[in-house]
Motif scaffolding. Structure first.
Motif, PDB file in Angstrom:
ATOM      1  N   GLY A  58       4.070 -10.288   3.126  1.00  0.00           N
ATOM      2  CA  GLY A  58       2.828  -9.868   3.759  1.00  0.00           C
ATOM      3  C   GLY A  58       2.433  -8.463   3.348  1.00  0.00           C
ATOM      4  O   GLY A  58       2.827  -7.958   2.292  1.00  0.00           O
ATOM      5  N   PHE A  59       1.644  -7.805   4.192  1.00  0.00           N
ATOM      6  CA  PHE A  59       1.187  -6.441   3.925  1.00  0.00           C
ATOM      7  C   PHE A  59       2.235  -5.451   4.397  1.00  0.00           C
ATOM      8  O   PHE A  59       2.644  -5.464   5.560  1.00  0.00           O
ATOM      9  N   VAL A  60       2.686  -4.574   3.481  1.00  0.00           N
ATOM     10  CA  VAL A  60       3.686  -3.565   3.807  1.00  0.00           C
ATOM     11  C   VAL A  60       3.230  -2.217   3.255  1.00  0.00           C
ATOM     12  O   VAL A  60       2.328  -2.136   2.427  1.00  0.00           O
ATOM     13  N   PHE A  61       3.876  -1.167   3.718  1.00  0.00           N
ATOM     14  CA  PHE A  61       3.570   0.186   3.246  1.00  0.00           C
ATOM     15  C   PHE A  61       4.833   0.806   2.676  1.00  0.00           C
ATOM     16  O   PHE A  61       5.916   0.646   3.239  1.00  0.00           O
TER      17      PHE A  61
ATOM     18  N   LEU B 246       0.857  -1.181   0.000  1.00  0.00           N
ATOM     19  CA  LEU B 246       0.000   0.000   0.000  1.00  0.00           C
ATOM     20  C   LEU B 246       0.890   1.227   0.000  1.00  0.00           C
ATOM     21  O   LEU B 246       1.959   1.213   0.616  1.00  0.00           O
ATOM     22  N   SER B 247       0.472   2.295  -0.681  1.00  0.00           N
ATOM     23  CA  SER B 247       1.287   3.503  -0.768  1.00  0.00           C
ATOM     24  C   SER B 247       0.390   4.740  -0.761  1.00  0.00           C
ATOM     25  O   SER B 247      -0.699   4.702  -0.220  1.00  0.00           O
TER      26      SER B 247
ATOM     27  N   GLY C 133       5.146   0.764  13.371  1.00  0.00           N
ATOM     28  CA  GLY C 133       4.095   1.772  13.411  1.00  0.00           C
ATOM     29  C   GLY C 133       4.644   3.188  13.446  1.00  0.00           C
ATOM     30  O   GLY C 133       4.117   4.086  12.779  1.00  0.00           O
ATOM     31  N   ARG C 134       5.705   3.399  14.204  1.00  0.00           N
ATOM     32  CA  ARG C 134       6.281   4.744  14.295  1.00  0.00           C
ATOM     33  C   ARG C 134       6.927   5.176  12.980  1.00  0.00           C
ATOM     34  O   ARG C 134       7.002   6.372  12.680  1.00  0.00           O
ATOM     35  N   LYS C 135       7.416   4.223  12.188  1.00  0.00           N
ATOM     36  CA  LYS C 135       7.945   4.580  10.872  1.00  0.00           C
ATOM     37  C   LYS C 135       6.856   5.226  10.013  1.00  0.00           C
ATOM     38  O   LYS C 135       7.116   6.178   9.266  1.00  0.00           O
TER      39      LYS C 135
ATOM     40  N   MET D  40       3.544  -5.296   8.234  1.00  0.00           N
ATOM     41  CA  MET D  40       4.804  -5.955   8.533  1.00  0.00           C
ATOM     42  C   MET D  40       6.017  -5.034   8.457  1.00  0.00           C
ATOM     43  O   MET D  40       7.016  -5.259   9.136  1.00  0.00           O
ATOM     44  N   GLU D  41       5.955  -3.995   7.610  1.00  0.00           N
ATOM     45  CA  GLU D  41       7.110  -3.105   7.463  1.00  0.00           C
ATOM     46  C   GLU D  41       6.675  -1.833   6.737  1.00  0.00           C
ATOM     47  O   GLU D  41       5.659  -1.816   6.032  1.00  0.00           O
ATOM     48  N   VAL D  42       7.464  -0.777   6.915  1.00  0.00           N
ATOM     49  CA  VAL D  42       7.253   0.502   6.230  1.00  0.00           C
ATOM     50  C   VAL D  42       8.543   0.859   5.508  1.00  0.00           C
ATOM     51  O   VAL D  42       9.629   0.835   6.117  1.00  0.00           O
ATOM     52  N   TYR D  43       8.442   1.183   4.215  1.00  0.00           N
ATOM     53  CA  TYR D  43       9.601   1.469   3.381  1.00  0.00           C
ATOM     54  C   TYR D  43       9.560   2.896   2.862  1.00  0.00           C
ATOM     55  O   TYR D  43       8.486   3.460   2.640  1.00  0.00           O
TER      56      TYR D  43
END
Length: 514
Positions: free
Chosen positions: A400-403, A310-311, A333-335, A387-390
């Motif tokens: 999985g689901f990432v942002f 998701l973006s 979450g804080r990312k 799972m992660e934020v990039y």
């Protein structure tokens, strides 16, 4: 085709949650129409996708959709009133990030139970859905050379290499007139490197002018790229100019085509599919049909071991706390909050969507402000853990689901997702986007049947069947997942068949100066 006699049996408006004080019109509703399920009568004409008050709402009270605040009443509102940007006030919403509170580990299917598709296995273990050779430029000054080389390999010439999907130029407007170091240059270089390394790319030729700030040697060294049989470089100033560079480029591509043509598709686990999720030209039905249906499909893909990105960070503003609650750790979450804070600071005082006003098309389709748009857009994320934020164009390595942090502008956002490794794009639209992309094909999901029928040559899946009453959300999610597998296996999407996508390569152009 639906008959007129069938229309009265269909609901005219949908209640999304018991606690909502609005319903959403799923077709145009004239003034004076009684809605029996709500026992209210419309006081004005209400267009499809717009909202109707179902109880008295005092000025300043919150407007609730999906039991989430999408704004505040600008005046006293009566049951049956049409609600839109003229009487919904945009304002800050207090958020409880509750990092990780709702996180639940996803149960991944064992390998033998996972779906499969006909993929292209690369030597490094990655799996592609397409097989392209790309022409890349370090700077816009070499764009014409790259385009002329690619255009030489037209459909007629490519008949000799039937397993190669095409030779595509990836042209951008940057590469000079910018800082030598820092995030703008880092972003451009990791975007280009992400495409060059992409599993949908069999080979690449990188064309430079020779004097640009995005220096070719520094770019390769920084991104750990090395020339070889399937990665070549050309420097126009060293070769003697435009004509010589074009000739060298044609020879370099021709030398790659025989090897690229040797690939064969074979059964591969769906765990190798990474989708980038996009929305554009949204309407009031997008958040009811196409977006949550894509969320269902993403959940299915993730259970089969795959990845969904998701973006469009400015377009989750106001509902980002719904994602931080699903984060697997507080750090993740804080990312997301940190990226949102960057956007709020960057856009302070500017006439941008994150500050309230959506595009004219979104507004006409029923979206009153960015909070309502964000609420619908976030439905694409499904229900699994974050799972992660990039950052933009960073390699996506977590399953999985990432942002991924990107702007809301679709070509720029999708470019970042593809650079990160998305080998398919799933794009929801209510007004009718005509977007396409290379080297990862775009699957377009229509939110409503009238638009799907009107733009059938551009749309792949009709999610309007949900409000038509012919498919449930879960059934629609299964249909989307089936289309993902089919198009990942080589079946052309509508935009791909039209040849749309070459001009949509658009690295985020931050930091361009004199």
């Amino acid at each position: 085709m639906t008959t007129l006699t069938a229309l009265p049996t269909r609901p005219m408006a949908l209640r999304l949650n018991a606690g909502d004080n609005v319903v959403v019109a799923i077709r145009d509703i004239p003034a004076g129409t009684h809605l029996p399920d709500e026992d209210v009568t419309t006081t004005q004409d209400v267009p499809q996708g717009h909202k109707i008050a179902t109880r008295p709402i005092q000025a300043g009270a919150p407007i609730l959709k999906y039991e989430v605040v999408i704004g505040y009443a600008a005046q006293d509102l009566a049951p049956g009133d049409w609600l839109h940007s003229h009487n919904i006030r945009f304002d800050a919403v207090e958020k409880d990030y509750a990092f990780g509170r709702d996180y639940v580990p996803t149960e991944i299917l064992p390998p033998e139970q996972r779906a499969s598709f006909q993929g292209i296995r690369r030597a490094n273990g990655r799996v592609g859905t397409r097989n392209y050779i790309g022409l890349f430029v370090t700077v816009n000054c070499s764009a014409t050379v790259a385009r002329k080389i690619a255009n030489y390999f037209d459909e007629e010439r490519m008949e000799d290499w039937p397993n190669v999907d095409g030779v595509i130029p990836f042209i951008h407007e940057s590469g000079c007139g910018m800082e030598l170091t820092g995030e703008p240059m880092d972003l451009l270089r990791r975007t280009l490197a992400g495409y060059i390394r992409h599993p949908n790319m069999a080979g690449a030729v990188v064309v430079s002018l020779g004097c640009e700030r995005n220096n070719l040697l520094q770019f390769f060294e920084e991104q750990s790229l090395a020339e070889g049989k399937m990665l070549r470089t050309l420097t126009m100033q060293h070769l003697g100019g435009t004509a010589q560079a074009i000739a060298e480029g044609k020879a370099a591509v021709r030398a790659m085509l025989d090897e690229a043509n040797q690939v064969t598709r074979e059964p591969c686990s769906a765990e190798h599919i990474t989708i980038g999720m996009q929305c554009g030209g949204s309407d009031g039905l997008s958040g009811l049909t196409a977006n949550p249906a894509l969320g269902r499909a993403a959940d299915i893909l993730i259970r089969h071991g795959g990845t969904a990105i998701l973006s469009e960070t400015p377009e989750i503003f106001g509902v980002e706390h719904l994602l931080t609650r699903r984060a697997r750790t507080e750090t993740v979450g804080r990312k997301l909050v940190e990226r949102m804070d960057w956007w709020l600071d960057y856009t302070k005082g500017r006439d941008t969507q994150i500050n309230g006003v959506v595009s004219p098309g979104n507004n006409a389709g029923g979206l009153a402000n960015v909070l309502e748009k964000s609420l619908g857009g976030a439905k694409k994320s499904g229900s699994t853990g974050l799972m992660e934020v990039y950052r933009y164009a960073e390699p996506v390595t977590e399953k999985g689901f990432v942002f991924m942090d990107t702007p809301g502008f679709d070509p720029v956002s999708a470019t970042g997702q593809i650079a990160g490794g998305a080998n398919l794009i799933c794009f929801t639209t209510g007004r009718g986007s005509c977007f396409g992309s290379y080297p990862s094909p775009t699957i377009k999901l229509a939110s409503n049947t009238p638009m799907f029928d009107r733009m059938a040559s551009d749309m792949d899946v009709n999610c309007g069947q949900i409000v038509d009453g012919t498919l449930t959300l879960d059934e629609m999610g299964e249909e989307i997942f089936a289309r993902i597998l089919a198009i990942a296996s080589g079946e052309k999407s509508k935009s791909e068949a039209l040849g749309v996508g070459e001009e949509e390569f658009a690295p985020w152009p931050i930091g361009v100066t004199g």
